[in-house]
Design a protein around this motif. Structure first.
Motif, PDB file in Angstrom:
ATOM      1  N   THR A  53      34.628  35.803  49.942  1.00 25.36           N
ATOM      2  CA  THR A  53      35.750  36.625  50.388  1.00 25.36           C
ATOM      3  C   THR A  53      36.203  37.481  49.216  1.00 25.36           C
ATOM      4  O   THR A  53      36.174  37.048  48.062  1.00 25.36           O
ATOM      5  CB  THR A  53      36.921  35.771  50.894  1.00 25.36           C
ATOM      6  OG1 THR A  53      37.286  34.808  49.886  1.00 25.36           O
ATOM      7  CG2 THR A  53      36.562  35.051  52.175  1.00 25.36           C
ATOM      8  N   THR A  70      37.043  35.578  45.768  1.00 23.93           N
ATOM      9  CA  THR A  70      37.867  34.361  45.751  1.00 23.93           C
ATOM     10  C   THR A  70      37.064  33.153  46.225  1.00 23.93           C
ATOM     11  O   THR A  70      36.675  32.314  45.419  1.00 23.93           O
ATOM     12  CB  THR A  70      39.134  34.563  46.595  1.00 23.93           C
ATOM     13  OG1 THR A  70      38.776  35.110  47.876  1.00 23.93           O
ATOM     14  CG2 THR A  70      40.107  35.504  45.908  1.00 23.93           C
ATOM     15  N   ALA A  91      46.413  45.879  50.434  1.00 28.40           N
ATOM     16  CA  ALA A  91      45.489  44.742  50.464  1.00 28.40           C
ATOM     17  C   ALA A  91      44.409  44.956  51.510  1.00 28.40           C
ATOM     18  O   ALA A  91      44.703  45.327  52.642  1.00 28.40           O
ATOM     19  CB  ALA A  91      46.251  43.451  50.750  1.00 28.40           C
ATOM     20  N   ASP A 113      39.410  39.702  47.790  1.00 21.96           N
ATOM     21  CA  ASP A 113      40.823  40.066  47.857  1.00 21.96           C
ATOM     22  C   ASP A 113      40.972  41.374  47.083  1.00 21.96           C
ATOM     23  O   ASP A 113      41.029  41.376  45.853  1.00 21.96           O
ATOM     24  CB  ASP A 113      41.685  38.962  47.244  1.00 21.96           C
ATOM     25  CG  ASP A 113      43.173  39.226  47.408  1.00 21.96           C
ATOM     26  OD1 ASP A 113      43.534  40.224  48.065  1.00 21.96           O
ATOM     27  OD2 ASP A 113      43.978  38.435  46.876  1.00 21.96           O
ATOM     28  N   ARG A 131      41.324  42.475  52.826  1.00 18.63           N
ATOM     29  CA  ARG A 131      40.662  41.177  52.711  1.00 18.63           C
ATOM     30  C   ARG A 131      39.346  41.255  53.468  1.00 18.63           C
ATOM     31  O   ARG A 131      39.329  41.543  54.660  1.00 18.63           O
ATOM     32  CB  ARG A 131      41.538  40.066  53.294  1.00 18.63           C
ATOM     33  CG  ARG A 131      42.542  39.458  52.305  1.00 18.63           C
ATOM     34  CD  ARG A 131      43.645  40.414  51.906  1.00 18.63           C
ATOM     35  NE  ARG A 131      44.625  39.818  51.023  1.00 18.63           N
ATOM     36  CZ  ARG A 131      45.754  39.230  51.432  1.00 18.63           C
ATOM     37  NH1 ARG A 131      46.025  39.151  52.706  1.00 18.63           N
ATOM     38  NH2 ARG A 131      46.601  38.723  50.551  1.00 18.63           N
ATOM     39  N   ARG A 169      43.015  44.622  46.051  1.00 18.67           N
ATOM     40  CA  ARG A 169      44.385  45.125  45.941  1.00 18.67           C
ATOM     41  C   ARG A 169      44.346  46.580  45.481  1.00 18.67           C
ATOM     42  O   ARG A 169      43.709  46.912  44.482  1.00 18.67           O
ATOM     43  CB  ARG A 169      45.194  44.272  44.969  1.00 18.67           C
ATOM     44  CG  ARG A 169      45.288  42.804  45.374  1.00 18.67           C
ATOM     45  CD  ARG A 169      46.016  42.620  46.696  1.00 18.67           C
ATOM     46  NE  ARG A 169      45.994  41.239  47.146  1.00 18.67           N
ATOM     47  CZ  ARG A 169      47.063  40.584  47.606  1.00 18.67           C
ATOM     48  NH1 ARG A 169      48.221  41.209  47.708  1.00 18.67           N
ATOM     49  NH2 ARG A 169      46.945  39.335  48.007  1.00 18.67           N
TER      50      ARG A 169
END
Length: 409
Positions: free
Chosen positions: A276, A254, A195, A278, A197, A280
């Motif tokens: 933001t 997001t 992850a 996210d 962020r 992965r």
């Protein structure tokens, strides 16, 4: 081969793990920003439970932040050998709207073979399994070498402060393998998605919406940036293909907010827009290289637009993990599942990150396995099948004995 489920040990441990899970779930350990909830009470209960077993478990409690302690249990065979770590966190996410629950979210009621409540699945049930497994080994005076460490941290659902503190205090040093006790339907999960962020702030100039040429609209630039991120996601997916355990790498916008400060008005161009991401990742991706690709996109956008002003902030950066099937901890879990469930193990990956991510970074091979439907964590009417709790306890017990068997066993 002896059917473990027919043994008196299995029956005894089944009753123990059900009772312990109920008691843990009935203690609300949601971290609430109002200061009225945290992990202190459940940590106290676990520490006292381990001490009151009178089975020689060395128990430590360390405060990570006020009201949020880690509990550490050490079981030393006094024989040279490897060190196995079990990890299961004490915190749970909010129950949300209690009226939406069919059952009391902290009642731990058993209905038709299922226990309902926040944490039954993620992951107090599995915390109870790991404790019961070790209790069972000691009660039966099973022979093993080396050490077992029970790592019971706070704050897995937040910034993972508990496991970071555990590692910083040197508890993870010398650990040879770790079992991460999370709800995975007792599948052997040897990979985890990573992850990243990111917070992206794009700055403009506030102006009247009817006189747009007098301002600099950050929203147009944010729209172009997000479109570039979608292109990058597709490029990474085409480059890497579908991971056999973790599916596709992803880049997901997001939060999208403009203005960032002050009230929004339909006839006002905001001075700032924020999103933001996210992100992965899969083990084949390098986080530094991926971040460099994003920086290159930003540099290209700046070159073509002198008014493109952006600030990129990395909020979190957790690498993907992978443990080879031939690693001793994986092999121990493999044969434990096979022996208990009487079938070939199913291998899989964890779609999100766990505390095990940081143990992996510390150099410890990890396997994630536990009771509970993979789709149920954080949902209303969270539950776990009580027979699966018993099976998981037996798997943890068997895996520990196999991993710590020693050459002379």
């Amino acid at each position: 081969m002896v059917d473990m489920k027919q043994s008196t040990t299995y029956t005894r441990d089944r009753e123990t793990v059900i009772s312990l899970t109920q008691k843990l779930v009935q203690i609300e350990s949601v971290f609430r920003n109002d200061g009225k909830g945290n992990e202190q009470e459940v940590a106290n209960y676990v520490a006292e439970y381990l001490r009151n077993l009178n089975l020689g478990i060395e128990v430590h409690m360390e405060e990570v932040t006020p009201g949020r302690p880690n509990v550490i249990g050490i079981i030393d065979s006094k024989k040279p050998g490897k060190t196995l770590l079990f990890e299961g966190h004490t915190d749970v996410v909010t129950e949300g709207n209690r009226d939406a629950w069919t059952y009391d979210p902290f009642g731990a009621e058993i209905i038709d073979g299922r226990m309902y409540g926040r944490g039954t699945n993620d992951t107090k049930g599995n915390l109870a399994c790991m404790i019961t497994a070790v209790q069972s080994i000691l009660l039966d005076q099973e022979s093993f070498t080396g050490k077992i460490i029970l790592c019971i941290p706070c704050d897995e659902e937040g910034l993972m402060l508990g496991i970071k503190h555990f590692i910083a205090q040197d508890w993870a040093d010398g650990v040879d393998g770790a079992i991460i006790c999370e709800p995975e339907e007792n599948q052997v999960c040897i990979a985890q998605r990573g992850a990243i962020r990111l917070r992206v702030d794009i700055y403009g100039k506030m102006a009247h919406g009817a006189i747009s040429w007098s301002g600099i609209n950050p929203n147009w630039r944010m729209a172009r940036f997000i479109t570039e991120m979608e292109k990058l996601e597709k490029e990474e997916q085409e480059r890497l293909g579908e991971d056999p355990f973790l599916k596709w790498p992803s880049i997901t916008p997001t939060i999208l907010q403009a203005p960032v400060l002050g009230d929004a008005q339909i006839n006002v161009i905001p001075d700032q827009c924020m999103t933001t991401l996210d992100i992965r990742t899969v083990p084949a991706q390098n986080h530094d290289e991926l971040l460099a690709k994003i920086e290159a996109i930003i540099a290209r956008m700046k070159k073509s637009d002198p008014d493109f002003k952006v600030e990129l902030t990395v909020l979190d950066n957790r690498p993907a993990t992978y443990t080879e099937r031939t690693n001793p901890i994986v092999e121990a879990v493999h044969y434990a599942v096979k022996n208990v469930l009487k079938k070939e193990p199913i291998y899989n990956g964890v779609p999100g990150a766990t505390d095990g991510t940081f143990l992996h970074v510390h150099g410890i091979p990890i396997v994630t396995i536990g009771a509970g439907d993979r789709e149920i964590p954080h949902q209303i009417n969270e539950y776990v099948d009580i027979e699966e709790l018993a099976e998981t306890t037996a798997i943890y017990r068997e895996a520990a004995l196999l991993f710590l068997a020693g050459e002379d066993q």
